[in-house]
Design a protein around this motif. Structure first.
Motif, PDB file in Angstrom:
ATOM      1  N   ALA A   4       2.680  -1.305   7.985  1.00  0.00           N
ATOM      2  CA  ALA A   4       3.421  -0.186   8.565  1.00  0.00           C
ATOM      3  C   ALA A   4       3.046   1.139   7.901  1.00  0.00           C
ATOM      4  O   ALA A   4       2.833   2.146   8.576  1.00  0.00           O
ATOM      5  N   TYR A   5       2.956   1.136   6.567  1.00  0.00           N
ATOM      6  CA  TYR A   5       2.648   2.366   5.839  1.00  0.00           C
ATOM      7  C   TYR A   5       1.208   2.812   6.046  1.00  0.00           C
ATOM      8  O   TYR A   5       0.909   4.011   6.125  1.00  0.00           O
ATOM      9  N   LEU A   6       0.284   1.852   6.117  1.00  0.00           N
ATOM     10  CA  LEU A   6      -1.133   2.183   6.203  1.00  0.00           C
ATOM     11  C   LEU A   6      -1.640   2.221   7.646  1.00  0.00           C
ATOM     12  O   LEU A   6      -2.807   2.545   7.885  1.00  0.00           O
ATOM     13  N   ASN A   7      -0.751   1.871   8.592  1.00  0.00           N
ATOM     14  CA  ASN A   7      -1.103   1.859  10.008  1.00  0.00           C
ATOM     15  C   ASN A   7      -2.299   0.950  10.279  1.00  0.00           C
ATOM     16  O   ASN A   7      -3.276   1.338  10.933  1.00  0.00           O
ATOM     17  N   VAL A   8      -2.206  -0.263   9.757  1.00  0.00           N
ATOM     18  CA  VAL A   8      -3.244  -1.279   9.982  1.00  0.00           C
ATOM     19  C   VAL A   8      -2.563  -2.519  10.553  1.00  0.00           C
ATOM     20  O   VAL A   8      -1.351  -2.681  10.442  1.00  0.00           O
ATOM     21  N   PRO A   9      -3.323  -3.420  11.153  1.00  0.00           N
ATOM     22  CA  PRO A   9      -2.719  -4.634  11.715  1.00  0.00           C
ATOM     23  C   PRO A   9      -2.085  -5.505  10.632  1.00  0.00           C
ATOM     24  O   PRO A   9      -2.583  -5.566   9.499  1.00  0.00           O
ATOM     25  N   VAL A  10      -1.006  -6.176  10.990  1.00  0.00           N
ATOM     26  CA  VAL A  10      -0.399  -7.145  10.075  1.00  0.00           C
ATOM     27  C   VAL A  10      -1.420  -8.227   9.767  1.00  0.00           C
ATOM     28  O   VAL A  10      -2.091  -8.742  10.665  1.00  0.00           O
TER      29      VAL A  10
END
Length: 256
Positions: free
Chosen positions: A199-205
């Motif tokens: 969420a913080y880094l805007n990357v896929p889980v």
């Protein structure tokens, strides 16, 4: 012959449950403690299914009176306490500039206060016995802090400080105090770290976790049983001359 007893906090799942299973295999009567009563019941049944007896306590390690009462009950019921594993801990992913007073209070009360209360309560009994082993959960984050886990790392650095000080203070009573420092362990805690970092880094889980695992020199994710094996050693007579240590077990990652 009296069966040795071991208390493991945060033992309803993950690393704590693996430690409880390992110490049960080693011949200890395990006392598994956690805030989650439902998961404690499940863990106890799993131990029973494998032929092990254990006791359970619902305890909030951030409350000193609950920790001391638990240890008193264990001593009264079992005649002593041989090993205390202060494993309970929490994590939160957050930039330092966003950390609130409430975030700090919660993190330190569980990870630092809880560890200190466990040390104190165990030492109170072990000093009478002139013997005992206290084993604390730190982390590779207690050796090297990383972004977004600053306040978590601060608590794990603090656990190492408490471990070193307690080792010196309790050595005259025949008590050893050590810590274990796991790395990227495949547990629900790391699943939560991965979700928050995504969420913080805007990357896929899953991407953060995969990248971390890919960086491990031994080439695989750490298992709870890997940590349990180290704790088994620290709880044994083989480690009688080891105290004040914070041992990294992470597949070589922290020094790579």
């Amino acid at each position: 012959m009296q069966v040795k007893t071991a208390i493991i906090t945060g033992a309803a799942q993950g690393i704590g449950k693996a430690i409880a299973f390992q110490l049960a295999k080693d011949g200890f009567h395990t006392i598994i403690c956690d805030l989650n009563e439902e998961k404690l019941v499940t863990a106890k049944q799993e131990l029973k299914d494998q032929g092990f007896n254990c006791s359970t306590y619902v305890v909030d390690v951030s409350r000193r009176d609950e920790v001391f009462q638990m240890v008193d009950d264990v001593v009264n019921n079992h005649g002593g306490l041989d090993v205390m594993v202060a494993n309970a801990g929490i994590v939160q992913v957050k930039p330092l500039i966003d950390i609130t007073e409430e975030d700090l209070d919660r993190m330190f009360k569980v990870n630092v206060y809880g560890t200190l209360y466990s040390i104190q309560a165990a030492a109170k009994q072990m000093m009478k016995q002139k013997y005992g082993k206290i084993i604390n959960a730190s982390s590779t984050s207690g050796k090297r802090a990383v972004e977004l886990l600053g306040h978590y790392a601060a608590t794990k650095f603090a656990v190492i400080a408490l471990t070193q000080a307690a080792a010196k203070e309790l050595a005259p009573f025949g008590i050893t105090v050590n810590a274990y420092c796991p790395g990227i362990v495949g547990t629900s805690m790391w699943e939560e770290i991965d979700r928050q970092m995504a969420a913080y880094l805007n990357v896929p889980v899953g991407e953060t976790f995969k990248n971390k695992v890919d960086s491990i020199p031994l080439g695989r994710v750490e298992k709870p049983e890997d940590v349990a094996g180290l704790v088994s050693y620290l709880a044994s007579e083989k480690a009688d001359y080891m105290t004040g240590q914070a041992i990294v077990i992470d597949g070589g990652n922290v020094f790579s």
